[in-house]
Design a protein around this motif. Structure first.
Motif, PDB file in Angstrom:
ATOM      1  N   ILE A  15       0.860  -1.182   0.000  1.00  0.00           N
ATOM      2  CA  ILE A  15       0.000   0.000   0.000  1.00  0.00           C
ATOM      3  C   ILE A  15       0.900   1.238   0.000  1.00  0.00           C
ATOM      4  O   ILE A  15       1.849   1.316   0.788  1.00  0.00           O
ATOM      5  CB  ILE A  15      -0.921   0.055   1.237  1.00  0.00           C
ATOM      6  CG1 ILE A  15      -1.731  -1.247   1.371  1.00  0.00           C
ATOM      7  CG2 ILE A  15      -1.824   1.270   1.169  1.00  0.00           C
ATOM      8  CD1 ILE A  15      -2.703  -1.500   0.246  1.00  0.00           C
ATOM      9  N   ALA A  16       0.599   2.193  -0.876  1.00  0.00           N
ATOM     10  CA  ALA A  16       1.404   3.403  -0.931  1.00  0.00           C
ATOM     11  C   ALA A  16       0.523   4.592  -1.298  1.00  0.00           C
ATOM     12  O   ALA A  16      -0.559   4.438  -1.876  1.00  0.00           O
ATOM     13  CB  ALA A  16       2.545   3.260  -1.928  1.00  0.00           C
ATOM     14  N   ILE A  17       1.012   5.768  -0.969  1.00  0.00           N
ATOM     15  CA  ILE A  17       0.332   7.015  -1.329  1.00  0.00           C
ATOM     16  C   ILE A  17       1.343   7.896  -2.056  1.00  0.00           C
ATOM     17  O   ILE A  17       2.441   8.165  -1.534  1.00  0.00           O
ATOM     18  CB  ILE A  17      -0.220   7.739  -0.091  1.00  0.00           C
ATOM     19  CG1 ILE A  17      -1.247   6.851   0.614  1.00  0.00           C
ATOM     20  CG2 ILE A  17      -0.846   9.073  -0.481  1.00  0.00           C
ATOM     21  CD1 ILE A  17      -1.749   7.425   1.931  1.00  0.00           C
ATOM     22  N   TYR A  18       0.965   8.317  -3.265  1.00  0.00           N
ATOM     23  CA  TYR A  18       1.872   9.116  -4.098  1.00  0.00           C
ATOM     24  C   TYR A  18       1.220  10.446  -4.448  1.00  0.00           C
ATOM     25  O   TYR A  18       0.058  10.492  -4.851  1.00  0.00           O
ATOM     26  CB  TYR A  18       2.236   8.363  -5.372  1.00  0.00           C
ATOM     27  CG  TYR A  18       3.273   9.066  -6.217  1.00  0.00           C
ATOM     28  CD1 TYR A  18       4.630   8.883  -5.966  1.00  0.00           C
ATOM     29  CD2 TYR A  18       2.903   9.924  -7.249  1.00  0.00           C
ATOM     30  CE1 TYR A  18       5.598   9.544  -6.717  1.00  0.00           C
ATOM     31  CE2 TYR A  18       3.855  10.584  -8.011  1.00  0.00           C
ATOM     32  CZ  TYR A  18       5.205  10.387  -7.732  1.00  0.00           C
ATOM     33  OH  TYR A  18       6.150  11.041  -8.485  1.00  0.00           O
ATOM     34  N   ASP A  19       1.988  11.514  -4.307  1.00  0.00           N
ATOM     35  CA  ASP A  19       1.549  12.866  -4.651  1.00  0.00           C
ATOM     36  C   ASP A  19       2.386  13.329  -5.841  1.00  0.00           C
ATOM     37  O   ASP A  19       3.623  13.276  -5.783  1.00  0.00           O
ATOM     38  CB  ASP A  19       1.765  13.797  -3.450  1.00  0.00           C
ATOM     39  CG  ASP A  19       1.210  15.198  -3.672  1.00  0.00           C
ATOM     40  OD1 ASP A  19       1.106  15.627  -4.835  1.00  0.00           O
ATOM     41  OD2 ASP A  19       0.891  15.878  -2.682  1.00  0.00           O
ATOM     42  N   ASP A  20       1.742  13.783  -6.908  1.00  0.00           N
ATOM     43  CA  ASP A  20       2.508  14.159  -8.094  1.00  0.00           C
ATOM     44  C   ASP A  20       3.344  15.415  -7.877  1.00  0.00           C
ATOM     45  O   ASP A  20       4.218  15.728  -8.700  1.00  0.00           O
ATOM     46  CB  ASP A  20       1.592  14.347  -9.314  1.00  0.00           C
ATOM     47  CG  ASP A  20       0.609  15.496  -9.156  1.00  0.00           C
ATOM     48  OD1 ASP A  20       0.406  15.951  -8.021  1.00  0.00           O
ATOM     49  OD2 ASP A  20       0.048  15.922 -10.187  1.00  0.00           O
ATOM     50  N   GLN A  60      -4.880   1.939   6.412  1.00  0.00           N
ATOM     51  CA  GLN A  60      -4.986   2.833   7.565  1.00  0.00           C
ATOM     52  C   GLN A  60      -3.599   3.311   8.012  1.00  0.00           C
ATOM     53  O   GLN A  60      -3.411   4.490   8.342  1.00  0.00           O
ATOM     54  CB  GLN A  60      -5.702   2.112   8.706  1.00  0.00           C
ATOM     55  CG  GLN A  60      -7.160   1.791   8.392  1.00  0.00           C
ATOM     56  CD  GLN A  60      -7.802   0.879   9.423  1.00  0.00           C
ATOM     57  OE1 GLN A  60      -7.135   0.062  10.051  1.00  0.00           O
ATOM     58  NE2 GLN A  60      -9.115   1.033   9.610  1.00  0.00           N
ATOM     59  N   ALA A  61      -2.626   2.396   7.986  1.00  0.00           N
ATOM     60  CA  ALA A  61      -1.264   2.754   8.384  1.00  0.00           C
ATOM     61  C   ALA A  61      -0.649   3.744   7.403  1.00  0.00           C
ATOM     62  O   ALA A  61       0.083   4.662   7.807  1.00  0.00           O
ATOM     63  CB  ALA A  61      -0.399   1.495   8.486  1.00  0.00           C
ATOM     64  N   ALA A  62      -0.932   3.564   6.114  1.00  0.00           N
ATOM     65  CA  ALA A  62      -0.388   4.471   5.099  1.00  0.00           C
ATOM     66  C   ALA A  62      -0.968   5.877   5.252  1.00  0.00           C
ATOM     67  O   ALA A  62      -0.252   6.880   5.147  1.00  0.00           O
ATOM     68  CB  ALA A  62      -0.672   3.928   3.699  1.00  0.00           C
ATOM     69  N   LEU A  63      -2.262   5.963   5.486  1.00  0.00           N
ATOM     70  CA  LEU A  63      -2.888   7.269   5.695  1.00  0.00           C
ATOM     71  C   LEU A  63      -2.291   7.964   6.918  1.00  0.00           C
ATOM     72  O   LEU A  63      -2.029   9.183   6.907  1.00  0.00           O
ATOM     73  CB  LEU A  63      -4.399   7.112   5.856  1.00  0.00           C
ATOM     74  CG  LEU A  63      -5.189   6.754   4.589  1.00  0.00           C
ATOM     75  CD1 LEU A  63      -6.617   6.363   4.944  1.00  0.00           C
ATOM     76  CD2 LEU A  63      -5.180   7.920   3.601  1.00  0.00           C
TER      77      LEU A  63
END
Length: 344
Positions: A15-20, A60-63
């Protein structure tokens, strides 16, 4: 633009979160290696059940890691194939459900496109066009990449993938699953002059691979010298790794010569092999070109590459427009569309 990426194609929940604008904001990974070790390989049903247990807690951990809430997410990307169908369905179902609940687009991502684009996460990403060597437990492919979504398959394995051959040969040498990395470590202690293994399909034209026969050659060598002492095990490991690496390098050189390209991308689990990286760096130095690869953490399956690929697809308007959940256990990169609003 902030993208949540979900990877559940096989035995790792990523799980990952990427911002451009800001880059990678969170990266959570859970490996099922210990779960499958007793069986000597991935058990699909167990993999699916473990993804069910781990995916939501990792989201949830990624957020939390990114200090974000669900209202900050602009789209949800998930691996739709290729991979194990049960594992894919877990990620696809959760991804599509969250996207619907949050009122944001859902993006079906091709697992191998994720690997192919993983070097774009680094500080010095490659420019187009380039040759991509994708080598993992399930795939060995050479791909001509001219732009995002413009992929031409030049060659692939007609039987065992390189990573699969590594793991099977490691098992012959008595190494625990997954044995590919352990075989490479053992090979460092081996004598490269003792055994010579064939470089399959390098004596004929073409860019396809075949590693099944090489595994059989290793099995015969093990049988001939059994019981194996530690040095013999190391020598066989060295000969096997050298054969795999040389074959990949020879075929990559052919692809570069065929296209005239000066950039080579290597990605997938086997791209973590240090001997392969060294040989390809030497090849590109001689050709006055450059080789690119992701950091070691992004060589194996991970959510970061899916989030990034999802961001690219989102910008090209490749979003799901209905509520159906579809996955493709078998899915060629050449089938990917470059048309806007197209998905599975």
């Amino acid at each position: 633009m902030i993208i949540l990426g979900i990877e559940t194609s096989c035995d790792e929940t990523g799980i990952a979160i990427y911002d451009d604008e800001r880059g990678l904001l969170a990266n959570q990974l859970y490996s099922q290696i210990s779960l499958h070790a007793d069986y000597g390989g991935v058990v699909p049903e167990l993999a699916s059940r473990d993804h069910i247990r781990k995916t939501i807690p990792l989201i949830q951990a990624a957020l939390k890691e990114a200090n974000l809430t669900s209202s900050d997410i602009n789209a949800v990307a998930y691996t739709a194939g290729p991979g194990l169908i049960g594992a894919l369905l877990v990620g696809a179902s959760i991804g599509r459900s969250l996207a619907y609940a949050w009122g944001v687009p859902a993006i079906a991502v091709h697992h191998m496109e994720g690997h192919l684009l993983a070097p774009m996460l680094e500080d010095n990403p490659p420019e187009f066009p380039f040759i991509a060597l994708l080598v993992s437990g399930g795939h060995s492919q050479l791909i001509k990449v001219t732009e995002i979504g413009q992929y031409e398959l030049l060659g692939e394995s007609i039987d065992d993938a390189a990573g699969e051959a590594f793991d099977k040969t490691a098992k012959l040498l008595g190494l625990d699953y997954p044995g590919g990395a352990k075989l490479s470590k053992l090979a460092q202690l081996g004598n490269s002059q003792r055994f010579t293994f064939p470089r399959p399909m390098t004596d004929r034209p073409g860019l396809d691979f075949s590693f099944s026969g090489l595994k059989t050659f290793a099995a015969n060598t093990v049988h001939q010298h059994s019981p194996l002492d530690e040095q013999t095990r190391a020598d066989i490991a060295r000969a096997f790794e050298d054969a795999i690496v040389d074959t990949l390098v020879i075929k990559s050189k052919r692809a570069l010569e065929q296209t005239g390209y000066k950039r080579l991308v290597i990605a997938g689990g086997v791209s973590a092999n240090l001997t392969l990286r060294q040989k390809l760096a030497e090849l590109m130095q001689k050709r006055q070109g450059q080789v690119y690869y992701p950091r070691l953490a992004f060589c194996t399956d991970n959510g970061a590459m899916i989030a990034y690929a999802g961001m690219v697809r989102f910008k090209h308007q490749h979003i799901a427009t209905d509520l159906s959940i579809t996955v493709k256990p078998r899915w060629s990169l050449s089938e990917l569309s470059t048309e806007p609003n197209s998905t599975l």
